[in-house]
Design an enzyme around this catalytic site. Structure first.
Site, mmCIF file in Angstrom:
data_model
loop_
_atom_site.group_PDB
_atom_site.id
_atom_site.type_symbol
_atom_site.label_atom_id
_atom_site.label_comp_id
_atom_site.label_asym_id
_atom_site.label_seq_id
_atom_site.Cartn_x
_atom_site.Cartn_y
_atom_site.Cartn_z
ATOM 1 N N ASP A 1 0.834 -1.210 0.000
ATOM 2 C CA ASP A 1 0.000 0.000 0.000
ATOM 3 C C ASP A 1 0.868 1.259 0.000
ATOM 4 O O ASP A 1 1.850 1.343 0.739
ATOM 5 C CB ASP A 1 -0.871 -0.025 1.265
ATOM 6 N N GLU B 1 1.903 -0.464 -4.903
ATOM 7 C CA GLU B 1 0.920 0.569 -5.243
ATOM 8 C C GLU B 1 1.651 1.887 -5.054
ATOM 9 O O GLU B 1 1.947 2.291 -3.929
ATOM 10 C CB GLU B 1 -0.299 0.520 -4.319
HETATM 11 C C1 NOJ Z 1 -4.389 3.000 -0.913
HETATM 12 C C2 NOJ Z 1 -5.539 2.058 -0.724
HETATM 13 O O1 NOJ Z 1 -5.788 1.408 -1.946
HETATM 14 C C3 NOJ Z 1 -6.693 2.887 -0.238
HETATM 15 O O2 NOJ Z 1 -7.881 2.144 -0.222
HETATM 16 C C4 NOJ Z 1 -6.355 3.431 1.125
HETATM 17 O O3 NOJ Z 1 -7.378 4.301 1.538
HETATM 18 C C5 NOJ Z 1 -5.035 4.203 1.117
HETATM 19 N N1 NOJ Z 1 -4.025 3.536 0.377
HETATM 20 C C6 NOJ Z 1 -4.524 4.431 2.519
HETATM 21 O O4 NOJ Z 1 -4.067 3.223 3.074
#
Ligand code: NOJ
Length: 540
Positions: free
Chosen positions: A200, A258
């Protein structure tokens, strides 16, 4: 070859996939019970969004304990049973790791509050004194991603940084104990047989908060690697250490970053010395136009080659408007923002959706995406052709974005509504018939027409299209190459090695079908030609 290089990875948002015990919340046993759906669909792996204990300030991305299962979702034994069931069918398991922030209920945060200024415990997070008289103003004017200030004040007057919700305090990755803690967590899941990790906001961990800190306006002008918290070069040192750990396993564990970074910075995250793969979100923000698609495809194949990885492709996930809705949104709404989201969607009444057009383009886009070299990420419910659910009452919404913007942005609940498995209300098979609670987000009546049960019996359904596409993709893929065939300006014609032709007609004029056997089309041919907003797969 590494399995993940060409994998179709299915994203499960566990709370909304299937509820086995009737509390209105999807759970791990629900995933295990529906492995047959994943097998019939033909996916190679499942990525589970967070299923850890959490107060759900941000849909589970606020984690209390990284090495346990939320009690309402099951137990570690349920996790093992689910993994075993998936592995028995050759389906790999990828879990979500959220290293930028913990929840405010994680054991470290109350300890940081209790230990006070200057303590080691507080130093695991990012605490600062405020500005102005008595330090009553936040240290900077930075905004959280969900709206509002990125700083919250605690009782003794200090402020802590949260790039997301206040319940998600950012960690201090300069500290060795923070790094060790995550290595322990990665080992914990890898030892349990997990095949990979989705990381993440992989670009945010490492920060340089040397004062004076730039203000919000100055942040926007900073160049690559110079931002105090975005995409700093030193974040790769963290991932090099993770890679060393992943490579002690046989087979090595995979990871996908990500990281919402400019395309030319993506290769750093996808390098074999780092996480190994990175999400390419460029199709989420690209308009439905041949030039834009061709540019995205060409650039990302080049970038993947540069990093030694393969590209990834994404049309939908749990953070963006489902793509059949996105492609049907009136042009007046403009383009999606940098994360594929149209902020005024569902709020500004002048933004309307042409669902027939959206669905047609979504099918065409999906068949083009699934024909590209590399790995495709498919989000639960997209195989059913689900639209975004726009009309969730305010009191039933959950996304902090909705609350922190005073309803100016609907947030992401509309793509997280529990799946329809059957056409039977009240929960369309999401929960057992004798459930004690309704689905945790309300399902609209039209969900019944999109159920797995209904679509499985309909050759023209979205589910049938996805099943056929994934089966053929396996049969037709030979090698990583892609060439472009000359075509009319409104048409893209791609040829994969082994004679697999893929043609998408973005324009109004019908296009000729490439020579060979038509094996799949996103919409019926018209007079033997490819009509508007249609993709065709041909075996030469
Ligand atoms: C990216 C995640 O995909 C999202 O759902 C989340 O709110 C944020 N990161 C914070 O962790």
């Amino acid at each position: 070859m590494d399995w993940w290089r060409t994998a179709v990875v299915y994203q499960v948002y566990p709370r909304s996939f299937a509820d086995s015990d009737g509390n209105g919340i999807g759970d791990l046993e629900g995933v295990r019970a529906h492995v047959d759906h994943l097998v019939a669909l033909g996916v190679d792996a499942v990525w589970l969004s967070p299923f850890y204990p959490s107060a759900l300030a941000d849909g589970g991305y606020d984690i209390d304990d990284y090495r346990d299962v939320a009690p309402e979702l099951g137990t570690l034994a349920d996790f093992d049973a689910m993994t075993e069931a998936l592995h028995a069918h050759g389906i790999k398991v990828v879990v979500d790791i959220v290293p930028n922030h913990t929840s405010d209920r994680h054991r470290w945060f109350p300890a940081a509050l209790a230990a006070g200024r200057g303590s080691d415990e507080r130093d695991r997070y990012v605490f600062r004194e405020g500005k102005g008289p008595d330090g009553a103003e936040p240290p900077t004017d930075w905004e959280s991603d969900f709206g509002g200030s990125a700083w919250t004040r605690v009782e003794d007057g200090q402020w802590y940084l949260h790039l997301f919700a206040p319940e998600q305090p950012d960690l201090n990755w300069d500290r060795r104990d923070v790094r060790e803690e995550f290595l322990t967590t990665l080992r914990f899941w890898a030892d349990r047989g997990v095949d990979g990790f989705r990381v993440d906001v992989a670009n945010l961990l490492v920060k340089d908060l040397t004062e004076p800190l730039p203000d919000r306006a100055a942040l926007r002008t900073l160049t690559d690697g110079n931002h105090p918290y975005e995409d700093r070069d030193a974040v790769q040192e963290v991932y090099a250490e993770w890679r060393a750990l992943f490579d002690t396993y046989d087979p090595p564990r995979m990871a996908v970053a990500e990281a919402w970074v400019p395309a030319h910075r993506r290769a750093r995250y996808a390098s074999p010395q780092g996480l190994g793969q990175a999400f390419n979100f460029d199709l989420l923000t690209a308009p439905w136009a041949p030039g834009a698609w061709r540019d995205v495809i060409t650039e990302n194949l080049d970038l993947a080659a540069e990093s030694g990885s393969t590209s990834t492709w994404v049309l939908s996930n749990h953070d963006v408007i489902r793509h059949p809705t996105r492609y049907g949104i009136t042009a007046a709404a403009g383009q999606p923002n940098e994360i594929g989201y149209i902020p005024a969607f569902g709020v500004d009444p002048s933004i309307t959706v042409d669902e027939d057009l959206g669905a047609r383009r979504a099918r065409a886009a999906t068949l083009l995406m699934l024909a590209l070299p590399g790995s495709a990420y498919v989000y639960q419910g997209e195989e059913l052709g689900l639209f975004e659910v726009a009309d969730i009452p305010a009191e039933q919404r959950q996304d902090p974005t909705f609350f922190r913007t005073g309803g100016q942005r609907l947030g992401r609940d509309g793509c997280r509504v529990p799946l329809p498995w059957t056409s039977e209300p009240p929960s369309f098979g999401f929960s057992p018939a004798d459930a004690s609670a309704p689905p945790h987000l309300p399902q609209p009546a039209w969900f019944g027409g999109f159920s797995v049960e209904r679509e499985a019996g309909d050759d023209a359904s979205s589910l049938s299209l996805y099943r056929a596409a994934l089966r053929l993709r396996r049969a037709l893929t030979r090698g990583e190459g892609l060439t472009w065939e000359a075509s009319a300006p409104e048409v893209l014609h791609v040829v994969r090695q082994g004679g697999w032709h893929v043609l998408t007609n973005f324009g109004a004029e019908p296009a000729a079908v490439p020579a060979g056997e038509v094996v799949l089309t996103s919409a019926p041919l018209v007079d033997g030609q490819v009509p508007a907003d249609t993709t065709v797969w041909v075996r030469a």
